[in-house]
Design an enzyme around this catalytic site. Sequence first.
Site, mmCIF file in Angstrom:
data_model
loop_
_atom_site.group_PDB
_atom_site.id
_atom_site.type_symbol
_atom_site.label_atom_id
_atom_site.label_comp_id
_atom_site.label_asym_id
_atom_site.label_seq_id
_atom_site.Cartn_x
_atom_site.Cartn_y
_atom_site.Cartn_z
ATOM 1 N N PRO A 27 14.557 -26.209 48.857
ATOM 2 C CG PRO A 27 14.363 -25.355 51.021
ATOM 3 C CD PRO A 27 15.357 -25.734 49.988
ATOM 4 N NE ARG A 41 12.991 -47.683 41.314
ATOM 5 C CZ ARG A 41 12.891 -48.917 41.774
ATOM 6 N NH1 ARG A 41 13.829 -49.394 42.552
ATOM 7 N NH2 ARG A 41 11.865 -49.668 41.469
HETATM 8 N N1 SAH Z 1 16.869 -21.208 54.227
HETATM 9 C C1 SAH Z 1 16.412 -22.159 53.269
HETATM 10 C C2 SAH Z 1 16.596 -23.585 53.768
HETATM 11 C C3 SAH Z 1 18.021 -24.011 53.804
HETATM 12 S S1 SAH Z 1 18.176 -25.686 54.206
HETATM 13 C C4 SAH Z 1 14.941 -21.911 52.975
HETATM 14 O O1 SAH Z 1 14.214 -21.573 53.887
HETATM 15 O O2 SAH Z 1 14.523 -22.106 51.826
HETATM 16 C C5 SAH Z 1 19.816 -26.024 53.675
HETATM 17 C C6 SAH Z 1 19.965 -26.729 52.364
HETATM 18 O O3 SAH Z 1 19.308 -27.987 52.414
HETATM 19 C C7 SAH Z 1 19.350 -26.035 51.164
HETATM 20 O O4 SAH Z 1 20.229 -25.106 50.621
HETATM 21 C C8 SAH Z 1 19.091 -27.190 50.208
HETATM 22 O O5 SAH Z 1 20.254 -27.504 49.448
HETATM 23 C C9 SAH Z 1 18.809 -28.338 51.157
HETATM 24 N N2 SAH Z 1 17.364 -28.627 51.291
HETATM 25 C C10 SAH Z 1 16.594 -28.349 52.363
HETATM 26 N N3 SAH Z 1 15.332 -28.762 52.175
HETATM 27 C C11 SAH Z 1 15.288 -29.327 50.955
HETATM 28 C C12 SAH Z 1 14.244 -29.919 50.183
HETATM 29 N N4 SAH Z 1 13.013 -30.029 50.631
HETATM 30 N N5 SAH Z 1 14.565 -30.385 48.948
HETATM 31 C C13 SAH Z 1 15.822 -30.273 48.472
HETATM 32 N N6 SAH Z 1 16.840 -29.713 49.157
HETATM 33 C C14 SAH Z 1 16.585 -29.246 50.384
#
Ligand code: SAH
Length: 244
Positions: free
Chosen positions: A88, A153
């Site tokens: 994220p 795609r």
């Molecule tokens: N503690 C982190 C969130 C971890 S969520 C923070 O606050 O930034 C667990 C995993 O989900 C992440 O390591 C990532 O690989 C994935 N993930 C969560 N949200 C995502 C998003 N919006 N885009 C891409 N990967 C995501």
Amino acid sequence: MTFDIITIFPNFFESPLREGVLGRAIKKGLINVRIINLRDFTTDRHRTTDDRPYGGGPGMVMIPGPLKEAITHAKKDDKDATVILLSPRGEVFDHEISRELSKKEHFILICGRYEGVDERIVKAFVDMELSIGDFVLSGGEPAALVIIDAISRLVPGVLGKEESAKEDSFATGLLEYPHYTRPREFMGMAVPDVLLSGDHKKIEGWRRKEALKITFERRPDLLKRVELSEEDKAFLEELKRKNR
Ligand code: SAH
């Protein structure tokens, strides 16, 4: 094009990679997806992939050792593979990034779980961090699927007619015009006459205007980046006047 996915949930990908456009592209050999089970690269009896964070706080962190081994394994025949961490905190994925990435041949996607991965993995191996939007998923797996689907795609031959990707939303810089199919009348609503006219020039003009209108209404930010003809500009001016 090859995607290596590093995950602790290899079964997650089973059915999505068998269905539809992506499933067909994989069957045809245009896209090659390899699932790498992170647990195969653990060294202890419990096949551990996570541990508590230094400094305290809630949740667990993915330990770097198995990730390093899994990435090294995926890179062994191709040192130039692009390593992407789903996160994220990453750059927000969009059509432009998708188009850039579609020029590359080999990706290694790291799916985070828990609180994410040890930062030293990012420093040592990750070329780019990608997010699929401003929200938090419980794992990188759905995000990896989204990115694989969108990039695939754009690979020639993946879509039946190459035309269809060129007209898609964002490909033209605009949102796409509305679609109609049979029947000609449905719940008292008729298909716009112009679409039945057989006049391709007129249809093209109508679609362009509809695309401009829907983009103006929903995503005016996109209009700043798109190439507009004099006719487009005049039409947008007219829309702006009506909206005042
Ligand atoms: N503690 C982190 C969130 C971890 S969520 C923070 O606050 O930034 C667990 C995993 O989900 C992440 O390591 C990532 O690989 C994935 N993930 C969560 N949200 C995502 C998003 N919006 N885009 C891409 N990967 C995501």
